[in-house]
Design an enzyme around this catalytic site. Structure first.
Site, PDB file in Angstrom:
ATOM      1  N   ARG A 131      35.364  39.673  41.675  1.00 55.32           N
ATOM      2  CA  ARG A 131      36.553  38.855  41.434  1.00 55.32           C
ATOM      3  C   ARG A 131      37.582  39.013  42.549  1.00 55.32           C
ATOM      4  NH1 ARG A 131      39.311  35.681  37.281  1.00 55.32           N
ATOM      5  NH2 ARG A 131      37.457  35.652  35.982  1.00 55.32           N
ATOM      6  N   GLU A 174      46.324  37.223  32.346  1.00 49.84           N
ATOM      7  CA  GLU A 174      46.326  37.892  33.644  1.00 49.84           C
ATOM      8  C   GLU A 174      47.183  37.235  34.728  1.00 49.84           C
ATOM      9  OE1 GLU A 174      42.021  37.585  33.308  1.00 49.84           O
ATOM     10  OE2 GLU A 174      41.889  39.593  34.135  1.00 49.84           O
TER      11      GLU A 174
END
Lengths: 775, 488
Positions: free
Chosen positions: A321, A724
């Site tokens: 990621r 997030e």
């Protein structure tokens, strides 16, 4: 039409309060340590290694076993199944070290005693015979020692990097060290296990991933999944730290419970929690960037090396990621990004809000800054020059086309509403006049990909029962850690049935109701579980419509859902009445809902695909003042404009944005993890590890949602994930500090501050720039 | 010797507690959670730093009940004799109606995961009792000792400012019933010494200062516990057996603040919070430092005497007190002696304190006209952090503009709080000019060889210490600039 004015209107998209709020403030909300313990509950405590890397010769348990209240000791030899809780299934994460310890703080054994105090005291009494081995605790040391990896690295590549780099008029090479972060959830890790008949065991765990705890407990006990039930009412904070890190504690409690046939609870103290559980990965990113005289990037070539710790845990997907976010919001005509998830003799790092994305984006902002200072321009100008286009220049390093780009509008609106240009001019003037205090301002964007990159995780289930009095029972696979998932899904269900929130009982999450769930992670909680609950409601509603049409003799199409019930032809039928008659007519009033995210696919081998369903956007402007004599600073003002699509609950979403920003600011400013030369973590309690306090909140803190934004994809209510993305808004604090530091050398040298930007780093940055400016 | 009784007695919410068997290291938090099964107060850190266990402790001072927020995790049960302990469970009405503090928190979305929330509620409650309409700055200050990882504090601060719109402070039960409560509290204390247990398990709660002096002289192996902000951690973190323990936090005579024409004397049991008004009046420079020492709960518990007595190299009171020329009064039995505070710190972990001797008070001479004084605390996080270094400066210039006197002291730079004698020597007799400062700065390395640790590197400590002298110079010459966080 509505003959029942007492019935509330839909609360979807409204600011319903957190369902547990009244219990939180009264001290009545139950966490695992608050549950009434069964009579005879035992307490387990872990004994941790005091070496970073060593052979274990022998362990003398005599004093442990003789200590008051001790019932017994659990070691690797006592594990009935496999001594492993590796979530990556690489069998590299033992519950108890066997033969060798690989980090300072690794669990060696557990003591089980009548009280927690007795277990905790006894755990320190073993005599362990160590033979030290060489160790490496950080990225550079691990690279120097050969660069052993804990899992397969990833490479993303698009375009001809070598050619683009060679033909670029300008080049910058550098590196940035980005620090890790402890979750510092206020409720530490904890589990309680109660043995049942046969192989059964019930576990109360503070976990974001009940199905994984179920799997690990089954695996460790050597029993099938159906024998393990995991319950989670709520967590006292998670932030990724309870995605995998609770596994070990639940497994130990379950082992003890089965062995002694008594309930067992385990809770480490704060120091042990911080020492023995994983954190956000720190990274060192080495980069080479080609660009032109206008600051437009031609090529990026970067290596993302991360301190993974002693085992793989989630380091593979976390470092993946980071690469997925090496672009932040910027178009790279040619790009190559490679990951290095490095083996280190430290605790195994894990998920943390953003999951590697923040580190990838922080590095992108670093070379933007390098380019800006090399050209003598405002970094915002360079950012804008490199934003993804809407129709062209819109392919990511992983070959997904960005189809929903709204970064331009978000940034333009924030630039105007924050009065960025005038304030920047004023700050430049202030800095010209002031020798000791210096100011900085910066605007940074956020673009964050939403979906688990492990495609199969993008599924969810819900179980909805409508009882014959019209009350509704809601279960789904998501867990509540404070983020407001439970209330959001309840809002979805209330809206679907056109009833009030009070008619819905939100049930604790349990593997017995909804099986095979994914972690509540990757910001996906309401996207997935909201849709699954909606799907369950749809099924029940369809049956009720058929029933109503029959009962009131109208077309099914003439049965309309209205506040408080249905309109069947001319007849308004209250929901409870409809349900009662449906029961008498043998209509099934329960349904299991299911959802899987469409469109997404990902081929890791080729580094290509469409891993993200959509992107969430945002931007922030931070203004800071630094003291060039001491490096101390104050964040004076922050303005945020953040995109949550069409908000399911603006108050909850604002809470996520404010909280995410402050948590991100802590990561990038005062939260510093320090290991000593023996490999021991020295910042392992709030006295030494400094998360933000109330007086760190910017005195001016303007937080807005982009109210015009609607998710381009048909998500639940056209909302977007919010867990997030706001964390990365805090990057503007780093960039503002950088500008203030750069002022000491007339903005001619890129300050290149590593993070966290502590007062020490600010002062040393000022000193370095002054030195370099002098030549 | 005083009369002796054998029970710790206090009121917990509505219940009168009488304990005849209590260990010296029994914490209030464990007592609440494990014995009374009051589980609203949470353990977040067990070191007094996160505030999740915050409760109020009421005591009678000058014929009034004063409620202080404290951290139950490091407060010992035996220290509660003659107090009223109020936990989060006590706030809502009997019918479940939320208290104004609680309702404000709910309505402002002040809780997310909720684990820290009871502690925040109690801290805000403590504030609201003193200040019904607090400013943002007052709310933030009251919350310095409470950590929240979810909300980013903004909604909690909003809640803190909104409480009075949910109810009047006069209607609050603790205010409305204070006369009856005061009578109940006073009835708990019959003026005798409390003694429980023997040997390591012995608890001694002396009846008076003289009784304390006597019992400590006779039992010099005992640990003295005043605010327990240091000793509490010996127990909760290091599992040290601290018994026998003499508890002195309740002694009114040790809470005296004596103002004379020439000096200000703090008895050792004065808490940071209690000291602040008088400090601000005489040494406004210290007020700013005070607000950055720990959080509210610790400032309510921790004492001036304790911060000095235990000899920490990173305590925040010794550097400024040394620079001000403080004197320390020590007592053993009925023998008293006075020393300069700077002479008390002999070496790391070693102080000039004889067995059975204790710190009774500290005396600060007022700053004479013509002396300039400043103190600077440097920490990674601005508030509620332990100093990386703390520097204090006091100078006097003679008629010719030459430095006549200089007292400079630092914490965090050596194994003890320590004077910068070489720097002072470099300044004495010199004109107060940038050149003299430059020359003196070179002398820092003679005085200090700081260490690198998790709070700062040696290099940063040294450079910053030197720069603080520059700052002091600039401030005395009118060019100073200091960071200030401006809030509404």
């Amino acid at each position: 039409m509505n003959k029942h004015p007492s019935i509330v209107r839909s609360t979807l998209h409204e600011s319903s309060k957190h369902d547990s709020g009244p219990k939180h403030v009264a001290g009545a909300a139950e966490y695992i340590d608050d549950i009434v313990e069964p009579v005879g509950t035992m307490h387990a405590y872990l004994a941790l290694s005091s070496r970073a890397h060593a052979e274990i010769g022998s362990i003398d348990f005599a004093a442990v076993k003789a200590a008051p209240g001790v019932i017994g000791v659990l070691t690797a030899a006592d594990v009935p199944g496999e001594n492993d809780v590796s979530p990556s299934h690489k069998h590299d994460e033992p519950i108890f070290a066997e033969g060798r310890v690989q980090f300072w703080g690794q669990p060696l054994f557990a003591v089980v005693a009548e009280t927690r105090d007795q277990a905790r005291r006894a755990a320190h009494l073993a005599k362990v015979d160590y033979t030290d081995l060489p160790f490496a605790t950080n990225v550079r040391a691990a690279q120097a020692a050969g660069g052993k990896l804990v899992t397969e690295p990833l490479k993303l590549e698009r375009g001809d990097v070598a050619a683009a780099m060679a033909s670029a008029p300008r080049r910058v090479r550098g590196s940035i060290a980005i620090g890790g972060q402890d979750h510092f959830y206020l409720e530490g890790q904890i589990a309680m296990a109660i043995p049942g008949e046969d192989e059964d065991v019930t576990v109360f765990a503070s976990t974001q991933h009940p199905s994984e705890v179920q799997l690990m407990v089954a695996h460790v006990l050597g029993i099938p999944l159906h024998s393990v039930t995991v319950n989670v009412r709520r967590m006292g904070g998670g932030f990724g730290g309870k995605e995998t890190q609770g596994n070990l504690f639940a497994a130990v409690a379950a082992m003890a419970a089965k062995k002694w046939r008594r309930a067992c609870k385990i809770r480490p103290d704060r120091d042990d929690d911080m020492t023995a559980t994983g954190k956000r990965h720190d990274f060192v990113v080495d980069y080479d960037v080609g660009y032109d005289d206008n600051g437009k990037i031609a090529a990026v070539d970067a290596v993302y090396a991360a301190r993974a710790g002693f085992s793989s845990d989630l380091s593979g997907p976390v470092t993946d990621r980071a690469l997925f976010h090496c672009d932040n919001a910027y178009w790279y005509p040619a790009v190559r990004a490679r990951s290095e998830p490095l083996y280190t003799n430290t605790v195994s790092n894990t998920a943390f809000r953003g999951f590697g994305g923040p580190q990838g984006m922080m590095a992108a902002e670093r070379w933007i800054e390098d380019i800006a200072y090399s050209l003598g321009k405002d970094p915002l100008e360079i950012r804008k020059a490199n934003f993804y286009g809407t129709d062209t220049d819109n392919v990511t390093p992983y070959h997904q086309t960005v189809e929903d780009n709204i970064v331009h509008r978000v940034v333009e609106e924030l630039e105007a509403s924050s009065d960025y240009q005038a304030r920047r001019a004023a700050i430049l003037a202030f800095n010209a006049k002031n020798a000791i205090l210096k100011k900085g301002i910066a605007l940074t964007p956020v673009k964050f990909g939403i979906s688990f990159t492990a495609t199969w995780y993008n599924q969810a289930g819900a179980l909805v029962h409508v009882y014959k009095d019209g009350s509704i029972h809601l279960s789904h696979g998501g867990t509540e850690m404070g983020q407001g998932l439970y209330i959001k899904v309840a809002q979805v269900l209330a809206d679907a049935f056109c009833v009030g929130l009070d008619d819905i009982k939100i049930m604790a999450t349990t593997t017995g109701k909804v099986p095979n769930t994914s972690a509540t992670a990757a910001s996906s909680g309401s996207d997935l579980n909201g849709m699954a609950a909606w799907d369950a409601a749809r099924q029940i509603k369809e049956r009720l419509v058929v029933h109503a049409a029959k009962l009131y003799q109208c077309d099914e199409a003439a049965v309309l859902w209205v506040p408080g019930g249905v309109q069947a032809g001319d007849q308004f039928v209250p929901f409870a009445e409809l349900v009662a008659s449906a029961y008498l007519n043998r209509v099934q009033l329960s349904a299991a809902g299911f959802y899987k995210t469409p469109k997404i696919h990902w081929d890791r081998a080729t580094g290509q695909g469409h891993p993200f369903y959509y992107f969430a956007y945002g931007a922030s402007v931070s203004e800071v003042t630094i003291d060039t004599l001491t490096g101390e600073y104050i964040v004076d003002r922050v303005d945020i404009l953040h995109d949550v699509g069409r908000s399911l609950n603006p108050a909850i979403d604002i809470g996520q944005v404010e909280g995410g920003f402050i948590q991100g600011m802590g990561w990038l400013t005062t939260e510093e993890l320090v290991w000593d030369d023996k490999g021991q973590l020295r910042t392992k309690a709030p006295s030494t590890y400094k998360i933000p306090v109330a007086s760190d909140v910017p005195p001016v803190f303007n937080v807005k949602l982009a109210e015009w934004s609607v998710n381009a994809e048909p998500t639940i209510g056209r909302s977007k994930a919010v867990g997030e993305p706001p964390l990365m808004l805090a990057m503007s604090v780093v960039e503002a500090l950088s500008m203030a530091v750069a002022s000491v050398a007339d903005y001619a040298i890129a300050p290149r501050l590593d993070t966290p930007v502590t007062p020490e780093r600010v002062l040393m940055g000022c000193e370095r720039l002054k030195r370099e400016a002098r030549g | 010797m005083s009369a002796v009784s054998h029970a710790i007695r206090f009121i917990l919410n509505d219940e009168e507690i009488t304990l005849t068997d209590v260990a010296p290291d029994q914490t209030l938090l464990d007592f609440l959670r494990l014995e009374k099964r009051l589980r609203g107060s949470k353990e977040g850190c067990a070191e007094g730093d996160c505030g999740a266990c915050t409760v109020l402790v009421g005591r009678v001072m000058n014929d009034e009940i004063i409620y202080d927020s404290v951290t139950a995790c490091i407060r010992f049960v035996a220290s509660l004799h003659g107090t009223h302990v109020v936990t989060v469970e006590h706030l809502a009405g009997k019918n479940g109606t939320l208290h104004p503090v609680q309702q404000a928190m709910v309505d402002e979305h002040g809780s997310q995961c909720g684990f820290c929330t009871p502690g925040f509620v109690m801290s805000l409650y403590g504030l609201w009792m003193r200040d019904a309409n607090p400013s943002q700055g007052a709310v933030e200050k009251a919350l310095q000792g409470n950590l929240c990882r979810c909300t980013g504090y903004a909604p909690i601060i909003r809640a803190g400012k909104a409480i009075s719109s949910y109810g009047a402070p006069e209607a609050d039960p603790l205010r409305a019933e204070r006369i009856a409560l005061k009578a109940r509290i006073q009835a708990l204390n019959d003026g005798s010494r409390v003694e429980i247990g023997t040997g390591k398990a012995r608890v001694i709660v002396p009846a008076s200062l003289d009784d304390f002096a006597e019992v400590y002289a006779a039992n010099p192996e005992a640990t003295i516990v005043a605010g327990s902000t240091d000793v509490g951690l010996w127990v909760t973190k290091f599992m040290r057996n601290v018994g026998p323990v003499i508890f002195i936090g309740h002694l009114q005579e040790l809470k005296r603040i004596v103002e004379t024409d020439g000096e200000l004397q703090f008895y050792a049991g004065v808490s940071y919070s209690e000291a602040l008004p008088k400090l601000n009046a005489h040494f406004p420079q210290l007020g700013e430092l005070w607000d950055r020492i720990a959080g509210e709960q610790i400032r309510n518990m921790g004492t001036i005497g304790g911060n000095i007595a235990n000899g920490s190299p990173i305590g925040d009171t010794p550097p400024p007190f040394i620079a001000l020329g403080a004197k320390l009064q020590l007592r053993r039995g009925n023998q008293r002696r006075e020393i300069a505070l700077q002479d008390y710190f002999l070496a790391y972990g070693k102080q000039d304190r004889q067995p059975g001797e204790f710190v009774e008070s500290v005396t600060l001479p007022y700053l004479p006209d013509g002396e300039r004084f400043a103190v600077y605390k440097i920490s990674k996080r601005r508030d509620e952090d332990i100093s990386a270094l703390c520097g204090a400066f006091c100078i006097r210039l003679g008629d010719a503009g030459l430095v006549e006197m200089a007292r400079i002291a630092f914490g965090g730079m050596a194994a003890t709080p320590k004077r910068a004698e070489a720097v002072e020597a470099a300044l004495i007799g010199k004109p107060w000019t940038p050149d003299s400062i430059d020359a003196a700065i070179a002398a820092f390395t003679e005085d200090y060889q700081p260490i690198s640790d998790m709070r700062a590197s040696a290099e940063y400590r040294l450079l910053t210490a030197q720069n603080l002298l520059r700052r002091f110079f600039l401030e005395t010459t009118g060019e100073g600039q200091r960071l200030k966080r401006e809030v509404a």
